[in-house]
Design a protein around this motif. Sequence first.
Motif, PDB file in Angstrom:
ATOM      1  N   MET A   1       0.819  -1.168   0.000  1.00  0.00           N
ATOM      2  CA  MET A   1       0.000   0.000   0.000  1.00  0.00           C
ATOM      3  C   MET A   1       0.870   1.240   0.000  1.00  0.00           C
ATOM      4  SD  MET A   1      -3.265   0.512   0.566  1.00  0.00           S
ATOM      5  CE  MET A   1      -4.423   1.308   1.302  1.00  0.00           C
ATOM      6  N   LYS A   2       2.034   1.065   0.589  1.00  0.00           N
ATOM      7  CA  LYS A   2       2.950   2.179   0.621  1.00  0.00           C
ATOM      8  C   LYS A   2       3.362   2.550  -0.799  1.00  0.00           C
ATOM      9  CE  LYS A   2       6.049   3.153   4.212  1.00  0.00           C
ATOM     10  NZ  LYS A   2       7.195   2.926   4.897  1.00  0.00           N
ATOM     11  N   ASP A   3       3.568   1.567  -1.634  1.00  0.00           N
ATOM     12  CA  ASP A   3       3.929   1.818  -3.018  1.00  0.00           C
ATOM     13  C   ASP A   3       2.813   2.552  -3.744  1.00  0.00           C
ATOM     14  OD1 ASP A   3       6.415   1.090  -3.716  1.00  0.00           O
ATOM     15  OD2 ASP A   3       5.882  -0.917  -4.404  1.00  0.00           O
ATOM     16  N   ARG A   4       1.643   2.127  -3.464  1.00  0.00           N
ATOM     17  CA  ARG A   4       0.485   2.754  -4.099  1.00  0.00           C
ATOM     18  C   ARG A   4       0.375   4.195  -3.652  1.00  0.00           C
ATOM     19  NH1 ARG A   4      -4.656   0.989  -6.410  1.00  0.00           N
ATOM     20  NH2 ARG A   4      -6.104   2.558  -5.808  1.00  0.00           N
ATOM     21  N   SER A   5       0.546   4.494  -2.408  1.00  0.00           N
ATOM     22  CA  SER A   5       0.482   5.854  -1.881  1.00  0.00           C
ATOM     23  C   SER A   5       1.589   6.691  -2.501  1.00  0.00           C
ATOM     24  CB  SER A   5       0.665   5.868  -0.369  1.00  0.00           C
ATOM     25  OG  SER A   5      -0.333   5.182   0.260  1.00  0.00           O
ATOM     26  N   PHE A   6       2.748   6.074  -2.642  1.00  0.00           N
ATOM     27  CA  PHE A   6       3.871   6.792  -3.217  1.00  0.00           C
ATOM     28  C   PHE A   6       3.582   7.162  -4.678  1.00  0.00           C
ATOM     29  CE2 PHE A   6       7.966   6.834  -5.464  1.00  0.00           C
ATOM     30  CZ  PHE A   6       8.561   7.890  -4.809  1.00  0.00           C
ATOM     31  N   LYS A   7       2.999   6.252  -5.434  1.00  0.00           N
ATOM     32  CA  LYS A   7       2.654   6.505  -6.837  1.00  0.00           C
ATOM     33  C   LYS A   7       1.605   7.599  -6.933  1.00  0.00           C
ATOM     34  CE  LYS A   7       3.707   2.005  -8.782  1.00  0.00           C
ATOM     35  NZ  LYS A   7       3.221   0.837  -9.430  1.00  0.00           N
ATOM     36  N   ILE A   8       0.634   7.595  -6.077  1.00  0.00           N
ATOM     37  CA  ILE A   8      -0.429   8.601  -6.097  1.00  0.00           C
ATOM     38  C   ILE A   8       0.167   9.974  -5.789  1.00  0.00           C
ATOM     39  CG2 ILE A   8      -2.522   9.385  -4.957  1.00  0.00           C
ATOM     40  CD1 ILE A   8      -3.347   6.439  -4.748  1.00  0.00           C
ATOM     41  N   VAL A   9       1.031  10.007  -4.780  1.00  0.00           N
ATOM     42  CA  VAL A   9       1.669  11.271  -4.395  1.00  0.00           C
ATOM     43  C   VAL A   9       2.538  11.757  -5.550  1.00  0.00           C
ATOM     44  CG1 VAL A   9       3.347  12.307  -2.805  1.00  0.00           C
ATOM     45  CG2 VAL A   9       1.583  10.791  -1.944  1.00  0.00           C
ATOM     46  N   THR A  10       3.247  10.869  -6.240  1.00  0.00           N
ATOM     47  CA  THR A  10       4.111  11.241  -7.349  1.00  0.00           C
ATOM     48  C   THR A  10       3.280  11.782  -8.509  1.00  0.00           C
ATOM     49  OG1 THR A  10       5.667   9.529  -6.696  1.00  0.00           O
ATOM     50  CG2 THR A  10       5.900  10.391  -8.913  1.00  0.00           C
ATOM     51  N   ILE A  11       2.187  11.136  -8.821  1.00  0.00           N
ATOM     52  CA  ILE A  11       1.309  11.567  -9.912  1.00  0.00           C
ATOM     53  C   ILE A  11       0.710  12.926  -9.581  1.00  0.00           C
ATOM     54  CG2 ILE A  11      -0.827  11.073 -11.134  1.00  0.00           C
ATOM     55  CD1 ILE A  11      -0.028   8.106 -11.027  1.00  0.00           C
ATOM     56  N   VAL A  12       0.241  13.086  -8.349  1.00  0.00           N
ATOM     57  CA  VAL A  12      -0.345  14.360  -7.934  1.00  0.00           C
ATOM     58  C   VAL A  12       0.721  15.452  -8.005  1.00  0.00           C
ATOM     59  CG1 VAL A  12      -1.353  15.611  -5.976  1.00  0.00           C
ATOM     60  CG2 VAL A  12      -2.163  13.337  -6.565  1.00  0.00           C
ATOM     61  N   ALA A  13       1.939  15.154  -7.593  1.00  0.00           N
ATOM     62  CA  ALA A  13       3.027  16.130  -7.620  1.00  0.00           C
ATOM     63  C   ALA A  13       3.341  16.536  -9.057  1.00  0.00           C
ATOM     64  CB  ALA A  13       4.255  15.571  -6.925  1.00  0.00           C
ATOM     65  N   LEU A  14       3.365  15.563  -9.961  1.00  0.00           N
ATOM     66  CA  LEU A  14       3.618  15.871 -11.372  1.00  0.00           C
ATOM     67  C   LEU A  14       2.493  16.726 -11.954  1.00  0.00           C
ATOM     68  CD1 LEU A  14       5.053  12.522 -12.794  1.00  0.00           C
ATOM     69  CD2 LEU A  14       6.219  14.699 -12.620  1.00  0.00           C
ATOM     70  N   LEU A  15       1.258  16.399 -11.623  1.00  0.00           N
ATOM     71  CA  LEU A  15       0.124  17.183 -12.102  1.00  0.00           C
ATOM     72  C   LEU A  15       0.211  18.617 -11.596  1.00  0.00           C
ATOM     73  CD1 LEU A  15      -2.842  14.661 -11.867  1.00  0.00           C
ATOM     74  CD2 LEU A  15      -1.779  15.572 -13.927  1.00  0.00           C
ATOM     75  N   ILE A  16       0.552  18.779 -10.326  1.00  0.00           N
ATOM     76  CA  ILE A  16       0.682  20.119  -9.742  1.00  0.00           C
ATOM     77  C   ILE A  16       1.820  20.861 -10.433  1.00  0.00           C
ATOM     78  CG2 ILE A  16       1.319  21.362  -7.640  1.00  0.00           C
ATOM     79  CD1 ILE A  16      -0.247  19.229  -6.081  1.00  0.00           C
ATOM     80  N   ALA A  17       2.935  20.182 -10.742  1.00  0.00           N
ATOM     81  CA  ALA A  17       4.071  20.821 -11.403  1.00  0.00           C
ATOM     82  C   ALA A  17       3.690  21.273 -12.804  1.00  0.00           C
ATOM     83  CB  ALA A  17       5.251  19.856 -11.438  1.00  0.00           C
ATOM     84  N   VAL A  18       3.007  20.399 -13.570  1.00  0.00           N
ATOM     85  CA  VAL A  18       2.583  20.740 -14.919  1.00  0.00           C
ATOM     86  C   VAL A  18       1.588  21.891 -14.882  1.00  0.00           C
ATOM     87  CG1 VAL A  18       1.316  19.888 -16.937  1.00  0.00           C
ATOM     88  CG2 VAL A  18       3.079  18.491 -15.905  1.00  0.00           C
ATOM     89  N   LEU A  19       0.662  21.846 -13.944  1.00  0.00           N
ATOM     90  CA  LEU A  19      -0.329  22.903 -13.786  1.00  0.00           C
ATOM     91  C   LEU A  19       0.364  24.218 -13.423  1.00  0.00           C
ATOM     92  CD1 LEU A  19      -3.341  23.600 -13.812  1.00  0.00           C
ATOM     93  CD2 LEU A  19      -3.422  22.985 -11.412  1.00  0.00           C
TER      94      LEU A  19
END
Length: 197
Positions: A1-19
Motif C-alpha cells: 500500500m505504501k507503493d500505491r500511496s507513493f505513486k499517487i503522491v508522485t502523480i499528484v506532484a507531477l500534475l501540480i508541477a505541470v499545472l
Amino acid sequence: MKDRSFKIVTIVALLIAVLGLSIGYAAYAENLKISGTVTARSSSNSWNVKFENISAAEFGGIANEMVAPELTSTTISKFEVNFFAPGDSVSYTFDVVNKGLLNAKLTTFSKGSLSCEPSTNSTATVEEANALCRDLTYTLTYADGSDIKTGDLLYAGDSNNTKSLKVTIGWKHDSTISLKDDVLVTIGATNFIYTQA
C-alpha cells in the motif's frame, strides 16, 4: 500500500508541477496581432502622361500648311503641308508632360518612316515618288537637338515633368528631283510607350 500511496503522491506532484508551469507560462505570454485592410483605388491623378502645347508650324523654303495638326492627349495627327521645291521643310515643337503622381520611363520608342506614292489622279510615276522619298528627311528629337532614347525619365510633380520635342520633315536642299505632278508623302506612326519608373 505504501507503493500505491507513493505513486499517487508522485502523480499528484507531477500534475501540480505541470499545472504550475502552465499557469506560469500563461502569466508571461502575450498574443500580439496586426490586422487591417488596404484598398487599391483607381485614380486619374496617379498616371497621366500626355502630349501638350504644339507650336505653330515653322517653315523652310516656300512650304505652307493647309491643315494644322490635331492635338489630343495621346495623338498628334492630321496635319497637311505642301512642299513645292527642294529646301522646303516644316517643323513642329510639342511637349510630353507627366502630370501624374508616378515617375514615368520611356520603355518603347519607335519612329515611323516616310512613304511616298503618286497622289490620286496624279500623273507622277512611282519612280518619281520613290526618288522624292529618298530626298526627304524626317527627324524627331528633343527640342535641344538631343536624341530620344528608351530609358529617358519624366519625373512626376517637379520641374523635370516636361520634355519638349521637335519633329521636322524636309526636302533636301541639294535634291535634283523634279516632279511632273503631286506625290503624297505619308508619315508612318511613331509610338512612345511610357511605363512606371
